[in-house]
Design an enzyme around this catalytic site. Sequence first.
Site, PDB file in Angstrom:
ATOM      1  CD1 TRP A 101      -2.102  -2.300   1.564  1.00  0.00           C
ATOM      2  CD2 TRP A 101      -2.980  -1.169  -0.162  1.00  0.00           C
ATOM      3  NE1 TRP A 101      -3.071  -3.083   0.993  1.00  0.00           N
ATOM      4  CE2 TRP A 101      -3.623  -2.422  -0.066  1.00  0.00           C
ATOM      5  CE3 TRP A 101      -3.352  -0.298  -1.183  1.00  0.00           C
ATOM      6  CZ2 TRP A 101      -4.643  -2.816  -0.950  1.00  0.00           C
ATOM      7  CZ3 TRP A 101      -4.361  -0.672  -2.064  1.00  0.00           C
ATOM      8  CH2 TRP A 101      -4.992  -1.925  -1.937  1.00  0.00           C
ATOM      9  CG  ASP A 168      -3.695   4.350   3.732  1.00  0.00           C
ATOM     10  OD1 ASP A 168      -4.827   4.233   4.252  1.00  0.00           O
ATOM     11  OD2 ASP A 168      -3.336   3.671   2.743  1.00  0.00           O
ATOM     12  CE  LYS A 192      -9.007  -2.202   3.837  1.00  0.00           C
ATOM     13  NZ  LYS A 192      -9.056  -3.459   3.095  1.00  0.00           N
TER      14      LYS A 192
END
Lengths: 357, 357
Positions: A101, A168, A192
Amino acid sequence: MRIHNFSAGPSQLPLEVLKQAQDELLSYQNNGFSIMEISHRSKYFEDLLNEAKEDVKQLYKLDDNYDVIFIQGGASMQFSLIAMNYSLDNLSCAYVDTDVWTQKALNEAKLAKINAQFVASSKDSGYKFIPKIPEDINASYLYICSNNTVQGTQYKQLPKSKSPLVVDASSDFFSKELDFSNIAVLFGGVQKNAGIAGIACMIVRKDFYERSKQKELPLMFKYSTYVDNNSLYNTPSSFAIYIFALQMKWLKKQGGLNKINELNTQKAKIIYDILDNSNFYTCKAAKEDRSLMNVCFKTPNEELDLKFHTQAAKEGLIGLKGHKIVGGLRASLYNSCDFDKINALANYLIKFEKENR
Amino acid sequence: MRIHNFSAGPSQLPLEVLKQAQDELLSYQNNGFSIMEISHRSKYFEDLLNEAKEDVKQLYKLDDNYDVIFIQGGASMQFSLIAMNYSLDNLSCAYVDTDVWTQKALNEAKLAKINAQFVASSKDSGYKFIPKIPEDINASYLYICSNNTVQGTQYKQLPKSKSPLVVDASSDFFSKELDFSNIAVLFGGVQKNAGIAGIACMIVRKDFYERSKQKELPLMFKYSTYVDNNSLYNTPSSFAIYIFALQMKWLKKQGGLNKINELNTQKAKIIYDILDNSNFYTCKAAKEDRSLMNVCFKTPNEELDLKFHTQAAKEGLIGLKGHKIVGGLRASLYNSCDFDKINALANYLIKFEKENR
């Protein structure tokens, strides 16, 4: 029967959130229309959005130095936009490499022609741990991914840094309280830990709003447009904001982020204890950097890994296959994963080991 | 009681679509999970997405020269991305000015530093009609907005042009069949005629895919990324795609786009006939370019306009206020506006005139 979903995201929602959404799907607050059908400029929708923003600020204990925006495109769309909005002309942007990521984030920044590079990495160890980060880096910002779904690592403390932090938090958003003293931007997709796919939430500090404001960019690329227009410059992903708003209420009802963190710690401990006390399962991530959100593990071989998740699916536990990059198995234990689910997984882990060791 | 919503968008959904979404909100196709909770990489979701794409192609009778993608950010996010993806180095981009939405599109293209300008406009007439467009313009593309929500105008025929057409169809998407012989890109938010906010749908011809493929842009900005990854490069706005998929089935059940257009024509005629036969109401748009989607009209004065929409709201007809740029009144009669709603509006129009003329 509701199945137990351990996938890395989108993840399971609290049943009471789902039920409320179902109850009022045809008539939002008995008004005779669905929240999906109503103008985003109506009082109904703006009230909902403003309350959600207020709840975000309450949950993270934020002062008026921060604003909250909702934007589309998921976290991935923000990878380039963050660099385009928040880079300073005379300072490069510093990224910490904790695998896929952060690599994607850096890559998108570079494709947006922003001066950016990695300043720390745990690549050599196979991303087993969170790397040490020099404190004196003088960059536009220091970018980290606070939880890493693929490798199952997580920052237990945010790094100290001379540069403002851009975080993030897609995979551990709203899972614990954070020290905001050096956070300029906290952002993530919410599918999530805090809702469904279709929105990213971004918490942004005033000085970073100013950076954005000064950029010459298409208005839809500029984060200041979202701040200035209360995230209603164009039609937002309204149903996703509605589910997010319900989830914020649910989080508050659970007792807030400290309480949620306590529960998340207990939940993860049940699973990690089984793995640690076994000679059958292994867990690569360094203990001190293990994720409370994504437990990544393996059985003795790939054949058994396959058997583990295919058999589990038949027994109503789905989404346990590891990310294709690392293989193996992964159980994602986000906020709305309850102890019923944890116990079902714990029992399955024990049973599977007995039957296959 | 369900109220009648005439707002310009998000708009009302067909009741049967809403009811199906409600029925299976906790258990999608009796699988024990909500569609909101399931991985976008699961077979369940990919099947749904592929079927929606197939339905789009069937409804518009498209061959394999076209692909269908789903992207976030609404139509507004596409304004800059279209210019960044589809402009050619040696040819400027041509836009047709039909008021606010085309102005925003051009403005975003310019802010993205793309060479673009208006080649036709009906500004001098106050945007009463769709301007004549020279056929021989040699541009990267000719950009039009096929229906204009603010002024209530609509292209009855797509313009003939030497340049490939890029069409923002946000407000008349899936409302009628189109001649695709010169359409390179048809795109729009789907929250008016084909679903809820949170996705834009883009139908793109192969040669424009190739243009996109050759650009050096962040991957999330490149339309080819969406084509290459079946719109699943990152987590899409999955619930919005699900509602869109239900709406495609509903459109097919109604008899397809020719049948829908027939109904839309009848619906708009009922309202326009009342306005045309009245000395009380006025309608600015030129008859030949009037929108079947957004009927824009006025009473004799602003005071009565205000009374019209506030009283209507009390009687269960909401969203009738005109856009702030033009004032007055507006009734949006999108695909899922049924004859019950049309009749309710017709009766109200007649009653209001009687009481106030």
